[in-house]
Write a protein that holds these residues in place. Structure first.
Motif, PDB file in Angstrom:
ATOM      1  N   VAL A 210       0.724  -1.118   0.034  1.00 11.19           N
ATOM      2  CA  VAL A 210      -0.049  -0.088  -0.027  1.00 11.19           C
ATOM      3  C   VAL A 210       0.869   1.116   0.037  1.00 11.19           C
ATOM      4  CG1 VAL A 210      -2.089  -1.340   1.131  1.00 11.19           C
ATOM      5  CG2 VAL A 210      -0.177   0.090   2.408  1.00 11.19           C
TER       6      VAL A 210
ATOM      7  N   ALA B 120      -4.354  -6.195   0.969  1.00  8.14           N
ATOM      8  CA  ALA B 120      -3.721  -4.894   1.273  1.00  8.14           C
ATOM      9  C   ALA B 120      -2.705  -5.212   2.414  1.00  8.14           C
ATOM     10  CB  ALA B 120      -4.613  -3.827   1.597  1.00  8.14           C
TER      11      ALA B 120
ATOM     12  N   PHE C 146      -3.734   2.557   2.980  1.00  4.38           N
ATOM     13  CA  PHE C 146      -4.686   1.413   2.948  1.00  4.38           C
ATOM     14  C   PHE C 146      -5.937   1.669   2.169  1.00  4.38           C
ATOM     15  CE2 PHE C 146      -1.831  -0.490   6.167  1.00  4.38           C
ATOM     16  CZ  PHE C 146      -2.121  -1.856   5.773  1.00  4.38           C
TER      17      PHE C 146
ATOM     18  N   VAL D  74      -7.434  -7.016   4.849  1.00  6.69           N
ATOM     19  CA  VAL D  74      -6.232  -6.411   5.433  1.00  6.69           C
ATOM     20  C   VAL D  74      -5.597  -7.427   6.197  1.00  6.69           C
ATOM     21  CG1 VAL D  74      -5.633  -4.794   7.042  1.00  6.69           C
ATOM     22  CG2 VAL D  74      -7.856  -4.249   5.619  1.00  6.69           C
TER      23      VAL D  74
ATOM     24  N   ILE E 147      -8.619   2.133   9.604  1.00  7.40           N
ATOM     25  CA  ILE E 147      -8.592   1.876   8.353  1.00  7.40           C
ATOM     26  C   ILE E 147      -9.712   0.841   7.615  1.00  7.40           C
ATOM     27  CG2 ILE E 147      -7.104   0.072   6.764  1.00  7.40           C
ATOM     28  CD1 ILE E 147      -4.801   0.363   8.693  1.00  7.40           C
TER      29      ILE E 147
END
Length: 671
Positions: A62, A100, A145, A162, A199
């Motif tokens: 990212v 990510a 992110f 994530v 995030i």
């Protein structure tokens, strides 16, 4: 078997996944210049075509401060490639989730020497320094992110996971072992969760309606960190706040005891990660995903049926055979090429920069069992000499391409030394599965298999070959030549108790003491040592490398074996050492740096050195092209043997243009 549980559909947010089989994020190295490549599209699409329900891409970086060998989501031009990948996977009926990540302290060192990021001041990968992030840096990375997820959403991917596992950056904020901050991002559970939660909140706001979000979690191995209860608490907090649609559980990290658990070797059973992950997986109402060396749909079906998880990661199994689901569903489970758990896929990322596989020689690319770069335009007669891994693959691929194949093997069974080693060595059964598969495929393809037949010019030429593939193996090297002193002669190397690793396989009794000299650094010497230790011997392990099994430790198998060996209490390792003299009862061993010599009892001395290629003299005078493969070129690994057998089969037409005139009696036999 009905397999009704693993083949049932699953609701994932607003999506329907056609079955419960997933391939989890794993680095392939197939991206080019940080962008999605044709090879990466081909690779993932083949697994979608093969029947996988959910595919999660490898980790996309990212931010420029994380530089893995994958695509870079921070590039302005990454979107079109992702869109092309999503369209290809969707056309095959699968769901595609991106991942990510920021590596944090686990990132490779930055080229300008800057320290890596972490929640607190932590030493990073291989001791590289990492420092605590400032609030401005936290905000910058969180924004990165969110931007990466927006790119995925705009490109048509179905969702984003994530990466909060494996001691990467998000994991360091979650873990009390690594997060020792005293501000709003550290201390209490809620504060440690804040970095990830913010995030995910940003991702929800930045992506299209229906875009699925998930998180990958793993336990810290050892006291004081994230355990099963902590993972459950993290998952419930994210679930209750509506921030995620699924949670994936993994294992392992960037510490010595955690790294081998990330991709457990062939000694691990299916579901070996469940002691850590079953409790949090069962405790959530959201769909969950677990991994842990699941190789068959039967194993996955059992896990789903028991309520352990909703999705089962079968990543390495699909590196070995992307058609696993389709073959099994159509009643061809025996034709699924088995993953053997050797972790050459993991090792090759480090040594070659992209995924390779010991049993799947057609990678990179789709890697299906029918992949042949050069399908034949004209059927030839191919004679393969040698029924080990190289010969079996050469015969399989040549027959698959349409050639008429005869295979000679002088013993009464196929598999060569690999089969004998797999039978004898403890905790190394995987190769037996691969050899059994190769044998079934060879016989099913109509190869004329002639066991108990020693090849000669006469027997080979009687098959009227257009091409001969000589996979004739190797023979143990005599003496005790060692790489630290290539020209030195070791006194006593000709004594009868100085043997090769192959000789050990046939022992019925072992002495109280043994010295194993590892000159190669592959798993071979570790397997020999474990065989002897389990038989009751005290083993002194001598190697010129800086640590035991150093060249193969990227697989995680060397560390795992070392742990087992130490637990017996009858194992002593002497790295950076070599043998200088052997007597009937002892061995003198020199420290290569201090040049001191110590004497160790040894009723047996095993020299694990690179064997000598076996190239029969008759192969030089056949009058037809001869292609050597595997150990007959130079003994290396199982993977190189299979790969060279495969390449030999793809070169049949090319080789047919290289025939030399036969000489003497050979020509008469051919006539």
């Amino acid at each position: 078997m009905a397999l009704e549980h693993v083949l049932s559909p699953l609701r994932l947010g607003p999506l329907t996944v056609r079955n419960r089989v997933a391939t989890t994020a794993h680095m392939t190295g197939y991206a080019e210049n940080g962008l999605v490549s044709d090879t990466l599209v081909e690779y993932l699409t083949a697994r979608a075509r093969g029947g996988v329900g959910l595919l999660i891409t490898e980790a996309g970086a990212v931010h420029p401060t994380y530089r893995p060998a994958s695509y870079r989501l921070y590039r302005d031009d990454v979107g079109p490639g992702l869109a092309r990948l999503a369209a290809a996977v969707h056309a095959e009926g699968a769901v595609l989730i991106g991942q990510a990540n920021h590596g944090g302290a686990a990132s490779p060192p930055l080229p300008d020497g800057r320290p890596a990021f972490s929640a607190s001041d932590n030493d990073g990968l291989n001791g590289a320094p990492a420092r605590a992030m400032t609030h401005a840096e936290i905000e910058e990375i969180q924004d990165a992110f969110v931007r990466a997820t927006r790119v995925m959403s705009d490109a048509g991917l179905d969702g984003c996971e994530v990466h909060g596992a494996h001691h990467y950056l998000v994991n360091h904020f979650l873990s009390p072992l690594y997060n020792r901050r005293e501000d709003r991002y550290g201390g209490s559970f809620g504060n440690r969760l804040r970095f990830l939660a913010e995030i995910l909140e940003g991702m929800r706001a930045a992506t299209r309606p229906g875009f699925v979000l998930g998180v990958r979690l793993s336990a810290d191995i050892g006291p004081g960190g994230i355990d099963s209860e902590a993972m459950l608490a993290i998952g419930r907090a994210l679930q209750d706040r509506g921030l995620v649609d699924f949670v994936g559980f993994s294992l392992g990290g960037r510490t010595p005891e955690a790294f081998p658990l990330m991709t457990g070797g062939m000694e691990r059973p299916a579901g070996y990660e469940l002691p850590w992950n079953e409790l949090p997986s069962r405790g959530l109402t959201l769909p969950t995903l677990v991994t842990g060396r699941y190789r068959t749909l039967e194993e996955a079906d059992e896990a789903v049926a028991s309520g352990t998880a909703d999705l089962i990661g079968m990543t390495r199994a699909h590196i070995a055979d992307p058609e696993l689901v389709r073959k099994t569903m159509s009643g061809r489970a025996a034709r699924v090429r088995p993953c053997i758990g050797c972790n050459e896929c993991q090792r090759s990322i480090i040594t070659e920069g992209s995924v390779r596989c010991a049993v799947n020689p057609s990678l990179p690319g789709a890697g299906t069992t029918t992949d042949l770069p050069h399908p034949t335009r004209r059927a030839r007669r191919v004679t393969v000499v040698g029924g080990g891994p190289a010969g079996l693959e050469a015969a399989r691929a040549a027959a698959l391409a349409g050639h008429t194949v005869t295979l000679f093997e002088e013993t009464e069974e196929l598999g060569g030394i690999a089969r004998r080693a797999a039978r004898a060595m403890p905790n190394a059964p995987g190769m037996l599965d691969a050899i059994a598969w190769s044998e079934r495929e060879v016989r099913g393809a109509g190869v004329d298999v002639r066991l108990g037949t020693r090849a000669s010019a006469e027997t080979v030429l009687a098959t009227v070959p257009d091409v001969v593939v000589a996979a004739t193996g190797s023979v143990p090297r005599q003496g005790a030549r060692q790489t630290a002193r290539p020209g030195a002669t070791v006194a006593g190397a000709d004594l009868p108790h100085v043997v090769s690793s192959r000789d050990v396989l046939a022992l019925t009794t072992v002495p109280e003491t043994a010295v194993v000299v590892d000159e190669i650094g592959e798993y071979e010497a570790l397997g020999v040592a474990e065989l002897l230790v389990e038989a009751g011997a005290h083993v002194t392990f001598v190697t010129p490398f800086a640590s035991v099994g150093l060249p193969v430790d990227a697989t995680g198998r060397a560390s795992t074996a070392l742990g087992r060996l130490r637990a017996h209490g009858r194992f002593t390792a002497l790295p950076l050492s070599m043998v200088v003299a052997i007597t009937t009862a002892s061995v003198d061993i020199e420290d290569l740096l201090g040049h001191t010599v110590s004497t160790h009892d040894a009723g047996l001395v095993v020299m694990v050195t690179r064997a000598t290629p076996s190239r029969p003299s008759w192969a030089e005078d056949l009058g037809v092209p001869v292609e050597y493969a595997g150990d007959a070129v130079l003994p290396r690994s199982y993977r190189t043997a299979v790969r060279e057998g495969y390449l030999a089969a793809t070169r049949i037409e090319e080789l047919c243009g290289t025939a030399r005139p036969a000489r003497g009696a050979t020509a008469e036999v051919r006539a």
